[in-house]
Design an enzyme around this catalytic site. Structure first.
Site, PDB file in Angstrom:
ATOM      1  N   ARG A  21       0.841  -1.189   0.000  1.00 20.76           N
ATOM      2  CA  ARG A  21       0.000   0.000   0.000  1.00 20.76           C
ATOM      3  C   ARG A  21       0.880   1.244   0.000  1.00 20.76           C
ATOM      4  O   ARG A  21       1.895   1.291   0.700  1.00 20.76           O
ATOM      5  CB  ARG A  21      -0.921   0.038   1.240  1.00 20.76           C
ATOM      6  CG  ARG A  21      -2.155  -0.834   1.109  1.00 20.76           C
ATOM      7  CD  ARG A  21      -3.103  -0.210   0.106  1.00 20.76           C
ATOM      8  NE  ARG A  21      -4.212  -1.078  -0.238  1.00 20.76           N
ATOM      9  CZ  ARG A  21      -4.211  -1.924  -1.239  1.00 20.76           C
ATOM     10  NH1 ARG A  21      -3.137  -2.086  -1.983  1.00 20.76           N
ATOM     11  NH2 ARG A  21      -5.278  -2.643  -1.531  1.00 20.76           N
ATOM     12  N   GLY A  22       0.493   2.242  -0.770  1.00 22.22           N
ATOM     13  CA  GLY A  22       1.222   3.508  -0.773  1.00 22.22           C
ATOM     14  C   GLY A  22       2.375   3.528  -1.760  1.00 22.22           C
ATOM     15  O   GLY A  22       2.808   2.504  -2.284  1.00 22.22           O
ATOM     16  N   ASP A  24       5.444   4.538  -1.025  1.00 17.18           N
ATOM     17  CA  ASP A  24       6.758   4.463  -0.397  1.00 17.18           C
ATOM     18  C   ASP A  24       7.519   3.196  -0.767  1.00 17.18           C
ATOM     19  O   ASP A  24       8.733   3.125  -0.576  1.00 17.18           O
ATOM     20  CB  ASP A  24       6.657   4.594   1.124  1.00 17.18           C
ATOM     21  CG  ASP A  24       5.622   3.687   1.744  1.00 17.18           C
ATOM     22  OD1 ASP A  24       4.832   3.083   0.992  1.00 17.18           O
ATOM     23  OD2 ASP A  24       5.605   3.580   2.986  1.00 17.18           O
ATOM     24  N   THR A  25       6.828   2.182  -1.303  1.00 13.82           N
ATOM     25  CA  THR A  25       7.523   0.979  -1.782  1.00 13.82           C
ATOM     26  C   THR A  25       7.160   0.625  -3.226  1.00 13.82           C
ATOM     27  O   THR A  25       7.761  -0.268  -3.811  1.00 13.82           O
ATOM     28  CB  THR A  25       7.202  -0.247  -0.897  1.00 13.82           C
ATOM     29  OG1 THR A  25       5.837  -0.645  -1.095  1.00 13.82           O
ATOM     30  CG2 THR A  25       7.458   0.048   0.567  1.00 13.82           C
ATOM     31  N   ARG A  26       6.181   1.322  -3.801  1.00 16.75           N
ATOM     32  CA  ARG A  26       5.648   0.961  -5.120  1.00 16.75           C
ATOM     33  C   ARG A  26       6.749   0.911  -6.184  1.00 16.75           C
ATOM     34  O   ARG A  26       6.842  -0.054  -6.966  1.00 16.75           O
ATOM     35  CB  ARG A  26       4.571   1.955  -5.539  1.00 16.75           C
ATOM     36  CG  ARG A  26       3.959   1.649  -6.904  1.00 16.75           C
ATOM     37  CD  ARG A  26       3.049   2.789  -7.337  1.00 16.75           C
ATOM     38  NE  ARG A  26       1.988   3.026  -6.384  1.00 16.75           N
ATOM     39  CZ  ARG A  26       0.809   2.387  -6.386  1.00 16.75           C
ATOM     40  NH1 ARG A  26       0.572   1.472  -7.311  1.00 16.75           N
ATOM     41  NH2 ARG A  26      -0.100   2.681  -5.492  1.00 16.75           N
ATOM     42  N   GLU A  85      -8.140  -6.640   1.660  1.00 16.47           N
ATOM     43  CA  GLU A  85      -7.288  -7.700   1.130  1.00 16.47           C
ATOM     44  C   GLU A  85      -6.614  -8.517   2.236  1.00 16.47           C
ATOM     45  O   GLU A  85      -6.596  -9.745   2.182  1.00 16.47           O
ATOM     46  CB  GLU A  85      -6.226  -7.108   0.209  1.00 16.47           C
ATOM     47  CG  GLU A  85      -6.781  -6.588  -1.093  1.00 16.47           C
ATOM     48  CD  GLU A  85      -5.721  -5.840  -1.870  1.00 16.47           C
ATOM     49  OE1 GLU A  85      -5.558  -4.639  -1.621  1.00 16.47           O
ATOM     50  OE2 GLU A  85      -5.069  -6.470  -2.712  1.00 16.47           O
TER      51      GLU A  85
END
Length: 360
Positions: A21-22, A24-26, A85
């Site tokens: 999610r987000g 910051d790691t995508r 999820e």
């Protein structure tokens, strides 16, 4: 019907369901992990198609159910874009034996489990906008996922962490299955009972015995169980016909299975020492809590080598509840080597009793 449904191997659409999610790691860690999984020909579904606030769709739930493994990347921004999820993933773990591997990306697992830090901030934003029951399910799922053995991405190169995750996934997805006769019938009840016993282990050591007369399928049931649960462990071995085999031969098989390579032994004593060392290396990495009761111990010698392997240790408790025992042992001590360092992830340190001294 010739074969039992319990012995069948399920077919999966995806080997890995990768959830994050987000942003910051995508485009960093999650993307690199996905590319490495793809390079290893591990069929992976990356969950990056949901819009903010969108409810989980039926096709996405179906994808989760059809995945053998779920990797959940927890980051500081994880709960700011909520969805159901994780709740569905934990349900699949409970009902369908799905493998779930949490990855804590620059986030304290304590914040995930107790919903503190950035997770508390996220939940405070959702309060009033999200149904209370759904919020409770989210919290329960976070706590449950945090209790699983996973990976901590903190101070090392990310490539090293990704390599560890890939190796772990590959080992779990490609287990060496034991041969099972196709004509087994009437074992479902015993099999379910045995799996229920094993599911109650609560991360502790557990020994379960199977007894009965010859020829009723004891070994077959043990093989089926082994095939079903071996992917949940870092190292596994199935030792058969123990009484008929030479002890050194059993040691060689055990070490070969656990370490994934051929081992040469001079004698049985050497095998014992290597097995102890293998347990130390494999087992210590997953320990999160150590509790030492002083009334049951004399002097304690802390080993730098041992504690350097406890990468996930978060609680160290050394105590004595009995005042009389404490007085009788007042001359005893805890010895720390000069080069001793407590694990970096250690969060709680409870000390009650012995004097702390440095060994020479």
């Amino acid at each position: 019907m010739a074969s039992s449904s319990s012995t069948s191997i399920r077919n999966y659409t995806f080997q890995v369901f990768l959830i994050f999610r987000g942003d910051d790691t995508r485009y960093t860690f999650t993307d690199h992990l996905f590319e490495n999984l793809d390079q290893m020909d591990i069929n992976t579904f990356r969950d990056d198609q949901l819009e903010r606030g969108e409810e989980i769709k039926s096709e996405l739930l179906k994808t989760i159910e059809e995945s053998r493994t779920s990797i959940v990347v927890f980051s500081k921004n994880y709960m700011f874009i909520p969805s159901d999820e994780l709740t569905n993933i934990m349900q699949c773990r409970e009902e369908m034996n799905q493998i779930v591997l949490p990855v804590f990306y620059h986030v304290d697992p304590y914040d995930v489990r107790k919903q503190t830090g950035s997770f508390r901030e996220a939940f405070s934003i959702h309060e009033g906008n999200v149904d209370e029951k759904k919020m409770r399910r989210w919290r329960d799922s976070l706590t449950e996922a945090n209790n699983l053995s996973g990976f901590h991405v903190n101070d090392r190169y990310e490539s090293k962490h990704i390599e560890e995750i890939i190796n772990d996934i590959s080992k779990r997805l490609n287990p060496k299955l034991l041969h099972i006769d196709d004509n087994m019938v009437g074992i479902d009840f015993s099999l379910k009972k045995l799996l229920l016993l094993l599911s109650s282990r609560l991360n502790n050591i557990l020994v379960v015995g199977i007894y009965g007369i010859d020829g009723i399928g004891k070994t077959t049931i043990a093989k089926i169980v082994y095939n079903k649960i071996q992917c949940e462990y870092v190292g596994t071995s199935f030792l058969q016909d123990v009484r008929e085999k030479y002890k050194k031969g059993l040691q060689l098989q055990l070490l070969s299975d656990i370490m994934g390579k051929d081992i040469q032994l001079r004698d049985i004593s050497e095998g014992v020492n290597i097995i102890k060392g293998s347990y130390l290396r494999v087992g210590m990495e997953n320990i999160e809590t150590i509790s030492l009761h002083l009334s049951e111990l004399n002097d304690i010698q802390f080993s730098t080598k041992v504690f350097s392997k406890t990468k996930k240790l978060r609680l160290l408790k050394i105590y004595c509840n009995d005042h009389a025992d404490l007085m009788r042992k007042e001359h005893n001590k805890v010895l720390l080597p000069k080069d001793f360092e407590f694990p970096h992830n250690l969060r709680y340190f409870h000390w009650k009793g012995y004097n702390l001294r440095q060994s020479k």
